[in-house]
Write an enzyme that holds these catalytic residues in place. Structure first.
Site, PDB file in Angstrom:
ATOM      1  N   LYS A   1       0.849  -1.194   0.000  1.00 52.14           N
ATOM      2  CA  LYS A   1       0.000   0.000   0.000  1.00 52.14           C
ATOM      3  C   LYS A   1       0.886   1.247   0.000  1.00 52.14           C
ATOM      4  O   LYS A   1       1.484   1.600   1.015  1.00 52.14           O
ATOM      5  CB  LYS A   1      -0.901   0.057   1.248  1.00 52.14           C
TER       6      LYS A   1
ATOM      7  N   GLU B   1      10.130   1.652  10.296  1.00 52.99           N
ATOM      8  CA  GLU B   1      11.067   2.752  10.023  1.00 52.99           C
ATOM      9  C   GLU B   1      10.312   4.029  10.329  1.00 52.99           C
ATOM     10  O   GLU B   1       9.399   4.403   9.585  1.00 52.99           O
ATOM     11  CB  GLU B   1      11.497   2.751   8.556  1.00 52.99           C
TER      12      GLU B   1
ATOM     13  N   CYS C   1      13.412  11.539   6.687  1.00 53.24           N
ATOM     14  CA  CYS C   1      13.438  10.998   8.059  1.00 53.24           C
ATOM     15  C   CYS C   1      14.819  11.160   8.673  1.00 53.24           C
ATOM     16  O   CYS C   1      14.940  11.321   9.883  1.00 53.24           O
ATOM     17  CB  CYS C   1      12.990   9.544   8.064  1.00 53.24           C
TER      18      CYS C   1
ATOM     19  N   GLU D   1      10.302  16.014  15.785  1.00 58.44           N
ATOM     20  CA  GLU D   1      10.535  15.976  14.345  1.00 58.44           C
ATOM     21  C   GLU D   1       9.585  16.969  13.660  1.00 58.44           C
ATOM     22  O   GLU D   1       8.373  16.905  13.861  1.00 58.44           O
ATOM     23  CB  GLU D   1      10.265  14.565  13.814  1.00 58.44           C
TER      24      GLU D   1
HETATM   25  P1  NAD Z   1       1.918   8.395   8.133  1.00 56.83           P
HETATM   26  O1  NAD Z   1       2.343   7.556   9.268  1.00 56.83           O
HETATM   27  O2  NAD Z   1       0.797   9.324   8.307  1.00 56.83           O
HETATM   28  O3  NAD Z   1       1.539   7.480   6.886  1.00 56.83           O
HETATM   29  C1  NAD Z   1       2.374   6.451   6.427  1.00 56.83           C
HETATM   30  C2  NAD Z   1       1.551   5.397   5.715  1.00 56.83           C
HETATM   31  O4  NAD Z   1       0.678   4.766   6.654  1.00 56.83           O
HETATM   32  C3  NAD Z   1       0.646   5.938   4.610  1.00 56.83           C
HETATM   33  O5  NAD Z   1       0.661   5.024   3.541  1.00 56.83           O
HETATM   34  C4  NAD Z   1      -0.736   5.959   5.272  1.00 56.83           C
HETATM   35  O6  NAD Z   1      -1.797   5.844   4.371  1.00 56.83           O
HETATM   36  C5  NAD Z   1      -0.653   4.745   6.161  1.00 56.83           C
HETATM   37  N1  NAD Z   1      -1.566   4.758   7.304  1.00 56.83           N
HETATM   38  C6  NAD Z   1      -2.156   5.819   7.905  1.00 56.83           C
HETATM   39  N2  NAD Z   1      -2.897   5.402   8.957  1.00 56.83           N
HETATM   40  C7  NAD Z   1      -2.766   4.057   9.033  1.00 56.83           C
HETATM   41  C8  NAD Z   1      -3.259   3.057   9.916  1.00 56.83           C
HETATM   42  N3  NAD Z   1      -4.042   3.359  10.956  1.00 56.83           N
HETATM   43  N4  NAD Z   1      -2.889   1.770   9.723  1.00 56.83           N
HETATM   44  C9  NAD Z   1      -2.070   1.439   8.704  1.00 56.83           C
HETATM   45  N5  NAD Z   1      -1.585   2.341   7.818  1.00 56.83           N
HETATM   46  C10 NAD Z   1      -1.903   3.635   7.984  1.00 56.83           C
HETATM   47  O7  NAD Z   1       3.277   9.123   7.694  1.00 56.83           O
HETATM   48  P2  NAD Z   1       3.461  10.172   6.530  1.00 56.83           P
HETATM   49  O8  NAD Z   1       2.889  11.475   6.978  1.00 56.83           O
HETATM   50  O9  NAD Z   1       3.014   9.586   5.251  1.00 56.83           O
HETATM   51  O10 NAD Z   1       5.083  10.265   6.479  1.00 56.83           O
HETATM   52  C11 NAD Z   1       5.828  11.088   7.316  1.00 56.83           C
HETATM   53  C12 NAD Z   1       6.487  10.289   8.430  1.00 56.83           C
HETATM   54  O11 NAD Z   1       7.206   9.167   7.934  1.00 56.83           O
HETATM   55  C13 NAD Z   1       7.518  11.093   9.184  1.00 56.83           C
HETATM   56  O12 NAD Z   1       7.294  10.964  10.559  1.00 56.83           O
HETATM   57  C14 NAD Z   1       8.857  10.459   8.804  1.00 56.83           C
HETATM   58  O13 NAD Z   1       9.874  10.561   9.742  1.00 56.83           O
HETATM   59  C15 NAD Z   1       8.491   9.057   8.539  1.00 56.83           C
HETATM   60  N6  NAD Z   1       9.442   8.446   7.613  1.00 56.83           N
HETATM   61  C16 NAD Z   1      10.402   7.617   8.102  1.00 56.83           C
HETATM   62  C17 NAD Z   1      11.334   7.031   7.252  1.00 56.83           C
HETATM   63  C18 NAD Z   1      12.401   6.111   7.773  1.00 56.83           C
HETATM   64  O14 NAD Z   1      13.066   5.447   6.993  1.00 56.83           O
HETATM   65  N7  NAD Z   1      12.611   6.031   9.057  1.00 56.83           N
HETATM   66  C19 NAD Z   1      11.278   7.298   5.891  1.00 56.83           C
HETATM   67  C20 NAD Z   1      10.286   8.153   5.415  1.00 56.83           C
HETATM   68  C21 NAD Z   1       9.362   8.719   6.290  1.00 56.83           C
END
Ligand code: NAD
Length: 481
Positions: free
Chosen positions: A177, A252, A286, A385
């Protein structure tokens, strides 16, 4: 307008059961460019079934042949490189050159795991050396099963490559997804699966949001393991879902990484690395080194060198040749960062550069590259963050103080150390609590080295042999010699 209202299941495009539709945006023009289904639990059901059916055959194919498919996938991405760069820049808002770096990273990842798949095959059944006479022991590594993969929007095609490539190399089948914010570039993976005739059910792609697909996918007991990249808030919910049935989970998550400029650093060079660590991808990384810790004797000169460079950043159209930094990927993310800037205002933080120092483009979800100095350690901007182009700085009197301050944070994803003496930089680097530490360098990422962090930055490692292990179960056969 393009409608992403079909799911890719069993190598077929199947109409989504989801009735909600979400807008897919171009964040520079602030206009809708497509709509995507929010998905539905019935889509998940069909995709998990397809992945389960495909699992035995995909495992039985062997690592060499699975690797050949991964190489074909890399070839197909290479053939589409320019088109995907443009799509990614348009949908995500990143500058075109940065989208090119992403594509190269993704391609390198598929090629690396194509080789790893071959190596895996070669080591199956290896004899274990031991001290018990008359007993033979052999080791096998089997696929962990059907994997649920969920990714965010900041590095489309890259974050998914870091999961899909090792999972398929290991012999797992996947239900993937992508983020509903950047579904357009990721859609290419399904088109490529068809083009390279990947066996049906091996890679299933479900569009949708957390409610439509994320929640049903993470709770589905036909999923053996979950691998998630995104925010801590959602990561914790994914982990709770994985607890049902005691299933595996890799996370991650976020970061608040430090960059240390030691007393003997060369200021102009240090300034270049500091800039690359925070303003790349509009700070939506990130591993962004968003806490600058500088020796007090260099602080004034470094802030001045940074101010000059910040003023030179050209904000604009991601597709424009002269653009260094595009808008934030979404209005939501722009607003989140604005909220932090409002906190900074209330806290009276000292801005070396912020929106007052420049004219923002008339359209697009832009945030001005920002630098605060002497940020108190209890400021929310120092601790949390922000995920935007906002750098917070403090000065210290010694290497020990720098290390202590760097480690005083719940996250532990990355860090950078800059020193005139590479030995000293490495010594300090070894003392830091983080998974990825660069010294006298920008953030070089390679598929051979691990990715992941300590503390709240997540669980497990991606990339390298560790990334493959995440999708393998080890088993031993022991009997008479
Ligand atoms: P998010 O957690 O809102 O969403 C991530 C994914 O999870 C999306 O595909 C979303 O649709 C899905 N999602 C949302 N609610 C869900 C649920 N209840 N159950 C399952 N899936 C669900 O994050 P974002 O806003 O898309 O991304 C930003 C965040 O990602 C930042 O905090 C960043 O640090 C982190 N990030 C970390 C890394 C890493 O390698 N550590 C890399 C990229 C981004």
């Amino acid at each position: 307008m393009q409608a992403l209202d079909h799911q890719f299941i069993d190598n077929r495009w199947v109409a989504s059961h989801g009735t909600r539709r979400l807008a897919v945006m171009d964040p520079y023009h602030e206009r809708q460019i497509a709509e995507v289904t929010a998905g539905d639990a019935r889509d998940v059901e069909a995709a998990v079934e397809a992945a389960r059916r495909a699992l035995p055959g995909w495992h039985a194919l062997g690592g060499e042949r699975r690797g050949a498919y991964l190489n074909a996938l890399a070839d197909a991405l290479t053939a589409r490189r320019e088109a995907l760069m443009e799509l990614s820049a348009t949908n995500n808002g990143k500058a075109l050159a940065e989208a090119g770096i992403d594509l190269d990273d993704a391609i390198a990842c598929y090629r690396y795991y194509a080789r790893q798949a071959g190596d895996l095959e070669a080591r199956q059944g290896r004899r274990i050396t031991h001290d018990i006479e008359g007993v033979d022991a052999h080791c096998y590594e089997d696929p962990a099963g059907v994997i649920g993969l969920i990714t965010p929007w900041n590095f489309p095609l890259v974050t998914s490559a870091w999961k899909i490539a090792p999972a398929l190399a290991a012999g797992c089948t996947v239900v993937f997804k992508p983020s509903e914010v950047t579904p357009l570039p990721e859609q290419a993976l399904a088109e490529i699966a068809l083009e390279i005739a990947l066996p049906p059910g091996v890679l299933n792609l479900l569009h949708g949001d957390g409610d439509g697909i994320g929640i049903p996918l993470t709770h589905h007991r036909g999923i053996d393991k979950l691998s998630f990249t995104g925010s801590n808030a959602v990561g914790e919910r994914v982990m709770q879902a994985a607890a049902e049935g005691s299933r595996g989970v890799s996370l991650e998550l976020g970061g608040k990484s430090p960059i240390l400029v030691l007393e003997d650093a060369e200021v102009e060079q240090a300034a270049d690395w500091v800039m690359a660590g925070i303003y790349f991808n509009s700070g939506q990384i990130c591993s962004a080194t968003s806490r600058l810790i500088v020796h007090e004797t260099l602080a004034e000169a470094l802030y001045e060198a940074l101010a000059t460079r910040i003023d030179a950043i050209r904000l604009g159209d991601p597709l424009g040749e002269n653009t260094d930094m595009g808008p934030m990927t979404s209005q939501r993310q722009r607003d989140r960062v604005r909220d932090y800037l409002a906190v900074a205002e209330r806290e009276g933080l000292d801005a070396v550069r912020d929106a007052r120092h420049r004219q923002l483009p008339s359209q697009g979800y832009f945030i001005a590259p920002t630098l605060y100095r002497d940020v108190p350690t209890d400021s929310r901007l120092w601790c949390e963050e922000i995920f935007g182009p906002v750098l917070c700085a403090r000065s210290v009197a010694s290497d020990d103080d720098a290390i202590a301050l760097a480690n005083d944070n719940e996250f532990g994803l990355a860090a950078t150390v800059i020193s005139g003496d590479p030995q000293r930089a490495q010594r300090v680097g070894r003392a830091l609590r983080a998974g990825n530490i660069w010294y006298n360098s920008e953030q070089i990422v390679m598929p051979e080295a691990s990715w992941g962090g300590f503390g709240r930055s997540g669980i497990g490692r991606e990339l390298g042999p560790w990334g493959l292990s995440a999708y393998l179960e080890v088993k031993h056969l022991i009997g008479p010699a």
